[in-house]
Motif scaffolding. Structure first.
Motif, PDB file in Angstrom:
ATOM      1  N   ASP A  45      -0.215   0.642   0.315  1.00 23.59           N
ATOM      2  CA  ASP A  45      -0.763   1.109   1.584  1.00 23.59           C
ATOM      3  C   ASP A  45      -0.350   2.558   1.826  1.00 23.59           C
ATOM      4  O   ASP A  45       0.838   2.861   1.954  1.00 23.59           O
ATOM      5  N   ARG A  46      -1.324   3.437   1.889  1.00 22.65           N
ATOM      6  CA  ARG A  46      -1.030   4.864   2.099  1.00 22.65           C
ATOM      7  C   ARG A  46      -0.255   5.110   3.379  1.00 22.65           C
ATOM      8  O   ARG A  46       0.584   5.996   3.434  1.00 22.65           O
ATOM      9  N   GLU A  47      -0.567   4.362   4.438  1.00 26.27           N
ATOM     10  CA  GLU A  47       0.143   4.548   5.711  1.00 26.27           C
ATOM     11  C   GLU A  47       1.627   4.268   5.541  1.00 26.27           C
ATOM     12  O   GLU A  47       2.453   4.931   6.155  1.00 26.27           O
ATOM     13  N   VAL A  48       1.967   3.295   4.735  1.00 26.00           N
ATOM     14  CA  VAL A  48       3.374   2.992   4.465  1.00 26.00           C
ATOM     15  C   VAL A  48       4.010   4.151   3.706  1.00 26.00           C
ATOM     16  O   VAL A  48       5.104   4.613   4.028  1.00 26.00           O
ATOM     17  N   LEU A  49       3.315   4.649   2.698  1.00 23.66           N
ATOM     18  CA  LEU A  49       3.860   5.726   1.871  1.00 23.66           C
ATOM     19  C   LEU A  49       3.933   7.061   2.597  1.00 23.66           C
ATOM     20  O   LEU A  49       4.674   7.952   2.185  1.00 23.66           O
ATOM     21  N   GLU A  50       3.183   7.197   3.678  1.00 25.96           N
ATOM     22  CA  GLU A  50       3.199   8.440   4.442  1.00 25.96           C
ATOM     23  C   GLU A  50       4.201   8.423   5.592  1.00 25.96           C
ATOM     24  O   GLU A  50       4.324   9.396   6.312  1.00 25.96           O
ATOM     25  N   LYS A  51       4.943   7.322   5.739  1.00 30.58           N
ATOM     26  CA  LYS A  51       5.929   7.237   6.817  1.00 30.58           C
ATOM     27  C   LYS A  51       7.010   8.302   6.621  1.00 30.58           C
ATOM     28  O   LYS A  51       7.344   8.659   5.506  1.00 30.58           O
ATOM     29  N   PRO A  52       7.578   8.765   7.731  1.00 29.51           N
ATOM     30  CA  PRO A  52       8.668   9.730   7.622  1.00 29.51           C
ATOM     31  C   PRO A  52       9.803   9.154   6.780  1.00 29.51           C
ATOM     32  O   PRO A  52      10.108   7.972   6.850  1.00 29.51           O
TER      33      PRO A  52
ATOM     34  N   SER B 256      -0.529   6.019  -5.937  1.00 23.20           N
ATOM     35  CA  SER B 256      -0.729   6.320  -4.518  1.00 23.20           C
ATOM     36  C   SER B 256       0.343   7.270  -4.010  1.00 23.20           C
ATOM     37  O   SER B 256       0.056   8.216  -3.281  1.00 23.20           O
ATOM     38  N   LEU B 257       1.586   7.020  -4.394  1.00 23.08           N
ATOM     39  CA  LEU B 257       2.681   7.882  -3.953  1.00 23.08           C
ATOM     40  C   LEU B 257       2.516   9.286  -4.512  1.00 23.08           C
ATOM     41  O   LEU B 257       2.763  10.266  -3.827  1.00 23.08           O
ATOM     42  N   ARG B 258       2.060   9.394  -5.737  1.00 18.40           N
ATOM     43  CA  ARG B 258       1.841  10.707  -6.345  1.00 18.40           C
ATOM     44  C   ARG B 258       0.819  11.488  -5.528  1.00 18.40           C
ATOM     45  O   ARG B 258       0.990  12.664  -5.253  1.00 18.40           O
ATOM     46  N   GLU B 259      -0.261  10.825  -5.103  1.00 16.91           N
ATOM     47  CA  GLU B 259      -1.281  11.496  -4.300  1.00 16.91           C
ATOM     48  C   GLU B 259      -0.734  11.912  -2.949  1.00 16.91           C
ATOM     49  O   GLU B 259      -0.996  13.013  -2.481  1.00 16.91           O
ATOM     50  N   VAL B 260       0.059  11.053  -2.322  1.00 16.74           N
ATOM     51  CA  VAL B 260       0.656  11.373  -1.024  1.00 16.74           C
ATOM     52  C   VAL B 260       1.613  12.538  -1.176  1.00 16.74           C
ATOM     53  O   VAL B 260       1.624  13.469  -0.363  1.00 16.74           O
ATOM     54  N   ALA B 261       2.427  12.531  -2.221  1.00 14.12           N
ATOM     55  CA  ALA B 261       3.418  13.596  -2.429  1.00 14.12           C
ATOM     56  C   ALA B 261       2.737  14.932  -2.679  1.00 14.12           C
ATOM     57  O   ALA B 261       3.159  15.960  -2.162  1.00 14.12           O
ATOM     58  N   VAL B 262       1.672  14.927  -3.443  1.00 14.84           N
ATOM     59  CA  VAL B 262       0.963  16.171  -3.730  1.00 14.84           C
ATOM     60  C   VAL B 262       0.323  16.711  -2.458  1.00 14.84           C
ATOM     61  O   VAL B 262       0.387  17.889  -2.165  1.00 14.84           O
ATOM     62  N   ARG B 263      -0.245  15.822  -1.669  1.00 15.97           N
ATOM     63  CA  ARG B 263      -0.900  16.244  -0.438  1.00 15.97           C
ATOM     64  C   ARG B 263       0.087  16.790   0.573  1.00 15.97           C
ATOM     65  O   ARG B 263      -0.220  17.646   1.379  1.00 15.97           O
ATOM     66  N   SER B 264       1.340  16.291   0.568  1.00 12.15           N
ATOM     67  CA  SER B 264       2.314  16.689   1.587  1.00 12.15           C
ATOM     68  C   SER B 264       2.970  18.029   1.275  1.00 12.15           C
ATOM     69  O   SER B 264       3.670  18.576   2.081  1.00 12.15           O
ATOM     70  N   ARG B 265       2.751  18.571   0.091  1.00  8.90           N
ATOM     71  CA  ARG B 265       3.407  19.834  -0.277  1.00  8.90           C
ATOM     72  C   ARG B 265       2.596  21.025   0.123  1.00  8.90           C
ATOM     73  O   ARG B 265       1.499  21.111   0.309  1.00  8.90           O
TER      74      ARG B 265
END
Length: 94
Positions: free
Chosen positions: A54-61, A85-94
């Motif tokens: 779940d992306r929402e879980v991986l995007e939590k602070p 999924s985490l790789r995509e979230v991490a790339v997007r957050s940088r």
């Protein structure tokens, strides 16, 4: 070091304990709240109830910006999908 552990079975709980003893900042994710009880009373890290898919879980602070992600999920496909999924979230957050 900031470490995310997906899956709080026997292996994931033991890893969390060992990394915590080394002074790492630990977050453990598991979809079953009862599994998180394996961490014990001395666990001082963060816990997240939810799916590693779940992306929402991986995007939590606290999850973004982690140094290490360890997938201890029992199903290879779930672990692989969560890692992607985490790789995509991490790339997007940088």
């Amino acid at each position: 070091m900031k470490i995310i552990i997906l899956g709080c079975g026997e292996f994931g709980a033991k890893l969390a304990e060992l990394f915590q003893q080394e002074g790492s900042d630990i977050t453990v994710i598991d979809s079953n709240p009862d599994s998180l009880k394996k961490l014990g009373k001395n666990f001082t890290g963060k816990t997240v109830v939810g799916s590693g898919l779940d992306r929402e879980v991986l995007e939590k602070p606290g999850i973004q910006g982690s140094d290490v992600f360890v997938a201890c999920a029992g199903k290879d496909r779930s672990a692989s999908a969560a890692s992607a999924s985490l790789r995509e979230v991490a790339v997007r957050s940088r």
